[in-house]
Scaffold this motif. Sequence first.
Motif, PDB file in Angstrom:
ATOM      1  N   THR A   8       0.847  -1.191   0.000  1.00  0.00           N
ATOM      2  CA  THR A   8       0.000   0.000   0.000  1.00  0.00           C
ATOM      3  C   THR A   8       0.883   1.241   0.000  1.00  0.00           C
ATOM      4  O   THR A   8       2.083   1.153   0.231  1.00  0.00           O
ATOM      5  CB  THR A   8      -0.955  -0.007   1.216  1.00  0.00           C
ATOM      6  N   SER A   9       0.302   2.347  -0.234  1.00  0.00           N
ATOM      7  CA  SER A   9       1.029   3.615  -0.235  1.00  0.00           C
ATOM      8  C   SER A   9       0.461   4.494   0.869  1.00  0.00           C
ATOM      9  O   SER A   9      -0.759   4.598   1.016  1.00  0.00           O
ATOM     10  CB  SER A   9       0.867   4.302  -1.588  1.00  0.00           C
ATOM     11  N   MET A  10       1.341   5.105   1.662  1.00  0.00           N
ATOM     12  CA  MET A  10       0.916   6.001   2.737  1.00  0.00           C
ATOM     13  C   MET A  10       1.721   7.285   2.676  1.00  0.00           C
ATOM     14  O   MET A  10       2.859   7.295   2.241  1.00  0.00           O
ATOM     15  CB  MET A  10       1.154   5.341   4.104  1.00  0.00           C
ATOM     16  N   THR A  11       1.121   8.334   3.169  1.00  0.00           N
ATOM     17  CA  THR A  11       1.814   9.608   3.317  1.00  0.00           C
ATOM     18  C   THR A  11       2.042   9.802   4.808  1.00  0.00           C
ATOM     19  O   THR A  11       1.090   9.788   5.590  1.00  0.00           O
ATOM     20  CB  THR A  11       0.972  10.759   2.750  1.00  0.00           C
ATOM     21  N   LEU A  12       3.308   9.938   5.197  1.00  0.00           N
ATOM     22  CA  LEU A  12       3.663  10.066   6.605  1.00  0.00           C
ATOM     23  C   LEU A  12       4.488  11.316   6.832  1.00  0.00           C
ATOM     24  O   LEU A  12       5.138  11.829   5.920  1.00  0.00           O
ATOM     25  CB  LEU A  12       4.474   8.833   7.050  1.00  0.00           C
ATOM     26  N   ASP A  13       4.480  11.787   8.065  1.00  0.00           N
ATOM     27  CA  ASP A  13       5.306  12.924   8.471  1.00  0.00           C
ATOM     28  C   ASP A  13       6.775  12.580   8.185  1.00  0.00           C
ATOM     29  O   ASP A  13       7.284  11.567   8.655  1.00  0.00           O
ATOM     30  CB  ASP A  13       5.082  13.195   9.958  1.00  0.00           C
ATOM     31  N   ALA A  14       7.436  13.409   7.402  1.00  0.00           N
ATOM     32  CA  ALA A  14       8.803  13.129   6.956  1.00  0.00           C
ATOM     33  C   ALA A  14       9.778  12.993   8.122  1.00  0.00           C
ATOM     34  O   ALA A  14      10.604  12.069   8.141  1.00  0.00           O
ATOM     35  CB  ALA A  14       9.278  14.214   5.996  1.00  0.00           C
ATOM     36  N   ALA A  15       9.707  13.894   9.094  1.00  0.00           N
ATOM     37  CA  ALA A  15      10.640  13.838  10.225  1.00  0.00           C
ATOM     38  C   ALA A  15      10.414  12.572  11.051  1.00  0.00           C
ATOM     39  O   ALA A  15      11.371  11.922  11.486  1.00  0.00           O
ATOM     40  CB  ALA A  15      10.473  15.076  11.099  1.00  0.00           C
ATOM     41  N   LEU A  16       9.163  12.211  11.254  1.00  0.00           N
ATOM     42  CA  LEU A  16       8.852  10.999  12.006  1.00  0.00           C
ATOM     43  C   LEU A  16       9.364   9.772  11.269  1.00  0.00           C
ATOM     44  O   LEU A  16       9.953   8.863  11.875  1.00  0.00           O
ATOM     45  CB  LEU A  16       7.346  10.903  12.235  1.00  0.00           C
ATOM     46  N   LEU A  17       9.149   9.726   9.972  1.00  0.00           N
ATOM     47  CA  LEU A  17       9.615   8.609   9.161  1.00  0.00           C
ATOM     48  C   LEU A  17      11.138   8.503   9.202  1.00  0.00           C
ATOM     49  O   LEU A  17      11.689   7.413   9.385  1.00  0.00           O
ATOM     50  CB  LEU A  17       9.127   8.781   7.719  1.00  0.00           C
ATOM     51  N   ASP A  18      11.822   9.625   9.079  1.00  0.00           N
ATOM     52  CA  ASP A  18      13.294   9.621   9.134  1.00  0.00           C
ATOM     53  C   ASP A  18      13.792   9.113  10.486  1.00  0.00           C
ATOM     54  O   ASP A  18      14.728   8.323  10.555  1.00  0.00           O
ATOM     55  CB  ASP A  18      13.848  11.028   8.875  1.00  0.00           C
ATOM     56  N   GLU A  19      13.175   9.580  11.564  1.00  0.00           N
ATOM     57  CA  GLU A  19      13.596   9.144  12.898  1.00  0.00           C
ATOM     58  C   GLU A  19      13.331   7.652  13.097  1.00  0.00           C
ATOM     59  O   GLU A  19      14.165   6.936  13.640  1.00  0.00           O
ATOM     60  CB  GLU A  19      12.882   9.942  13.981  1.00  0.00           C
TER      61      GLU A  19
END
Length: 75
Positions: A8-19
Amino acid sequence: MPATRRPTSMTLDAALLDEARALGINISRAAEEGILAQVRTERARRWKQDNAADIAAYNKWIEENGVPLAGYKKF
C-alpha cells in the motif's frame, strides 16, 4: 497461517519517518500495529454502542434483583 500481505502507499510525516528509520523501526510493522490497535478500539466502541440497550437492561436487572447466586460466593 500467515496473513496475506498487500502493498500500500501512505503519506507520513517526513521527520517521524526519518527518525523511525534511523532507530531501525520496521515501518510496515509499526503501521500495521497502529492500524490493528485502531481497528480493535473501533470494534469495541461499536460493540458497546450496538449492545448499549442490552447492557443497560442487564445492569437495571442487577440493581433490582441483585447478582445471581450471590449467596454462594466464598469471598
